[in-house]
Design an enzyme around this catalytic site. Structure first.
Site, mmCIF file in Angstrom:
data_model
loop_
_atom_site.group_PDB
_atom_site.id
_atom_site.type_symbol
_atom_site.label_atom_id
_atom_site.label_comp_id
_atom_site.label_asym_id
_atom_site.label_seq_id
_atom_site.Cartn_x
_atom_site.Cartn_y
_atom_site.Cartn_z
ATOM 1 N N CYS A 1 -29.604 5.824 55.375
ATOM 2 C CA CYS A 1 -28.697 4.461 55.424
ATOM 3 C C CYS A 1 -29.251 3.351 54.719
ATOM 4 O O CYS A 1 -30.562 3.256 54.534
ATOM 5 C CB CYS A 1 -28.509 4.191 56.922
ATOM 6 S SG CYS A 1 -27.583 5.495 57.954
ATOM 7 N N LYS B 1 -16.846 14.723 53.541
ATOM 8 C CA LYS B 1 -15.918 15.468 52.837
ATOM 9 C C LYS B 1 -15.961 16.898 53.435
ATOM 10 O O LYS B 1 -15.260 17.627 53.089
ATOM 11 C CB LYS B 1 -16.450 15.688 51.138
ATOM 12 C CG LYS B 1 -16.200 14.412 50.578
ATOM 13 C CD LYS B 1 -16.560 14.850 48.982
ATOM 14 C CE LYS B 1 -16.499 13.521 48.165
ATOM 15 N NZ LYS B 1 -17.309 13.577 47.186
#
Ligand code: M6R
Length: 607
Positions: free
Chosen positions: A2, A602
């Site tokens: 992150c 995805k």
């Protein structure tokens, strides 16, 4: 991983969104499961927009680059707590939408904190630990505590490593705290910003402060103060003026940083050799190795593979045994065996990897045990705090899969193994200083030579999800590194292992068309040829990775060549390059972005 970023401008500007988008592009390697931005002007409402996807997708969706305001924070998420969905995307509002925060890292006691907060009436809507952290800070601020008191309480409550950035509606100041994850403060004319990494700051200013664990920084557009949470006092930290030319951090003329950095190995190997030849930068490391009781080396991922190859060099050239381990294994494997006077070498590109930080922190309680770091990031925690440091001078590595830093780590070990042998008056064979100085030109020849074959081989291998990459002697770590690279960018499952081990069970996996890549030296032909034959008689596909070699060339189905260097040490350095290039070609053919970690949004069902 992150990434977080925050910025306060002098006044409201239409440039704010564009600046934040540019920073987020630099940070995008840190995660693109979701992206979120929050901006505000004066005491107006906080505008928070976030969703799954990468920077390009979310910018198209929300028009981030058009956002105006006088301050903002952003987060790019690589999911750990909570699946990648909009609810778990950061930043998060605290109840009442008067403050918003985002973090990177992990709050390991999140489930318990969350329960406690819910019992106190907090409505926590996501599964994400970032929301828990914002609510926790909100709780203390709502009790009337100052930011300093608030974060003192927050770090008492939380377990884990993280960095957080937080913005309020009723204040122009942004708060950021570093508790284990990296954080840099950028000082510019007209604004101050904070970020998880340096390149995203260098986009705007070369003046920065590297924060330390336990620092709380409170800043607006021109003033900042740093409060040490453990010692409860304000401190000054030096401002560094970076000489890194961020303009070079563009991928052109390549389509991806991964391929650019493969090509940069010509320059980075030359730079490293020049640096060591013309400075004493290697001496401290060689002295420390020479003086050590025993040497333990740890590293994670690619750095582990590099140190494994390095340990062959130290044994073969300098007669020095190295106790190797993955960073996270180092203490479970060796803790009770490490004695005063032993040397712990931490090998890390970033110099911030948690597995090694744990080992470093352990060493603080054993002051007679020496520490040394082999790092690329010379401003990192390990570089600054270990007993000594040797740089690998690879410049910025933007692509997440490591390429040029691996090669320079390996080159550093070969150089220092030769120096150590000389210091100890040991004669060694198989490599000379002239040979070593051929590395840059040979890297170039290797790239030129294997580009075509790598492209041609990619469609042959792509249909098979699994394969083996086998190495023998010094090429074993190379095979493991090739397999890691492929997994990371192709998302298939190659297994890197020692060639002689293959017949002890794994050979059963070979059937018609099963690919086995052999990274092997001509010196090992007698042995490895029989390993190849075992695959051929099962109708598997045999690929040889290495220099021209009569026996291998005769029986292999495909070849990923390196130049005819006639030297096992140079061969061991160069033979990773065809595997890097093969991984790249396979990733591109599959439609993957080789610069980034895999985007979970995805592949998972998202709501
Ligand atoms: O910064 P470090 O060298 O400590 O990082 C260790 C690993 O996370 C890293 O090498 C990782 O395996 C690579 N990105 C793989 O390409």
């Amino acid at each position: 991983m992150c990434g977080i970023f925050g910025i306060v401008l002098r006044e409201k500007s239409g440039q704010l969104g564009d600046m934040m988008v540019r920073a987020s592009r630099r940070l995008s390697y840190r995660g693109y499961d979701s992206v979120g931005m929050a901006v505000a002007t004066g005491d107006g409402p906080i505008d928070l927009r976030k969703d799954v996807g990468d920077v390009a997708k979310t910018n198209a969706q929300f028009g981030f680059d058009k956002l105006a305001g006088d301050r903002g924070i952003l987060q790019l998420r690589w999911s750990t707590f909570g699946v990648p969905n909009q609810l778990n995307a950061q930043p998060h509002f605290a109840p009442g939408e008067q403050m918003v925060g985002a973090h990177n890292g992990n709050i390991t006691n999140n489930p318990f904190l969350r329960e406690d907060l819910q019992a106190e009436g907090y409505k926590i809507v996501s599964d994400n630990d970032g929301e828990t952290l914002v609510c926790l800070a909100h709780k203390y601020l709502a009790q009337g505590m100052t930011p300093e008191e608030t974060y003192t309480a927050v770090i008492k409550d939380t377990e884990g490593d993280f960095a957080q950035v937080m913005m309020r509606r009723d204040s122009r100041e942004i708060y950021a705290v570093k508790m284990g994850s990296s954080l840099y403060l950028g000082l510019a004319d007209g604004f101050i910003c904070i970020s998880s990494d340096l390149p995203s700051i260098l986009e705007y200013t070369r003046n920065y402060i590297r924060l330390e664990n336990g620092d709380l920084v409170i800043f607006d557009d021109k003033d900042y103060r740093i409060f040490r949470l453990p010692e409860q006092r304000y401190i000054e930290r030096p401002v560094t003026v970076s000489d890194i030319d961020i303009e070079n951090a563009n991928k052109e003329p390549f389509d991806h940083f991964f391929m650019k950095e493969i090509h940069e190995q010509v320059e980075t190997t030359r730079t490293l050799l020049d640096l060591y030849d013309h400075s004493g930068k290697w001496e401290g490391f060689v002295d420390a190795l020479d003086a050590a009781g025993r040497v333990f080396m740890g590293g994670a991922g690619t750095s582990y593979h590099a140190l494994l190859l390095g340990s062959y060099y130290f044994n073969k050239l300098a007669g020095l045994p190295i106790h190797t381990a993955r960073g996270s294994q180092m203490l479970p494997l060796y803790e009770r065996s490490i004695r005063d006077g032993d040397l712990l070498v931490m090998v890390s590109q970033s110099g911030e990897t948690k597995d090694l930080m744990n080992v470093y922190n352990w060493s603080l309680t054993h002051p007679a045990v020496k520490t040394f770091s082999v790092v690329n990031n010379i401003g990192s925690t390990l570089a600054l705090h270990c007993g000594g440091m040797i740089p690998i001078a690879s410049y910025l590595e933007i692509s997440v899969p490591a390429t040029k830093t691996y090669t320079n780590q390996v080159l550093c070990f070969l150089y220092t193994a030769m120096k150590l042998a000389e210091k100890r008056g040991l004669k060694y064979e198989g490599i000379t200083w002239d040979d070593l100085h051929r590395v840059p030109e040979l890297v170039k020849e290797t790239i030129d030579l294997c580009a075509g074959p790598a492209k041609a081989l990619a469609p042959v291998l792509l249909p098979r999800f699994s394969m083996h990459i086998l190495g023998h002697d010094m090429t074993h770590p190379v095979a493991m590194e090739g397999a890691l690279k492929m997994k990371e960018v192709v998302y298939n499952h190659p297994e890197g292992m020692y060639s002689s081990e293959f017949k002890h069970g794994p050979l059963a996996v070979v059937d018609k068309g099963y690919p086995v890549l052999f990274v092997s030296l001509p010196e090992n032909e007698n042995l490895v040829l029989s390993h190849m034959n075992e695959v051929i008689c099962r109708e598997g596909i045999v690929v040889h990775v290495g220099q021209p070699s009569k026996g291998y060339d005769k029986i292999c189905n495909y070849k990923l060549p390196i130049p005819a260097v006639g030297n096992p040490y140079l061969n061991s350095i160069l033979s990773v390059i065809p595997l890097q290039m093969l991984a790249y070609e396979m990733a591109i053919m599959k439609g993957n972005n080789p610069d980034q970690p895999r985007n979970l949004s995805k592949t998972l069902t998202v709501d």
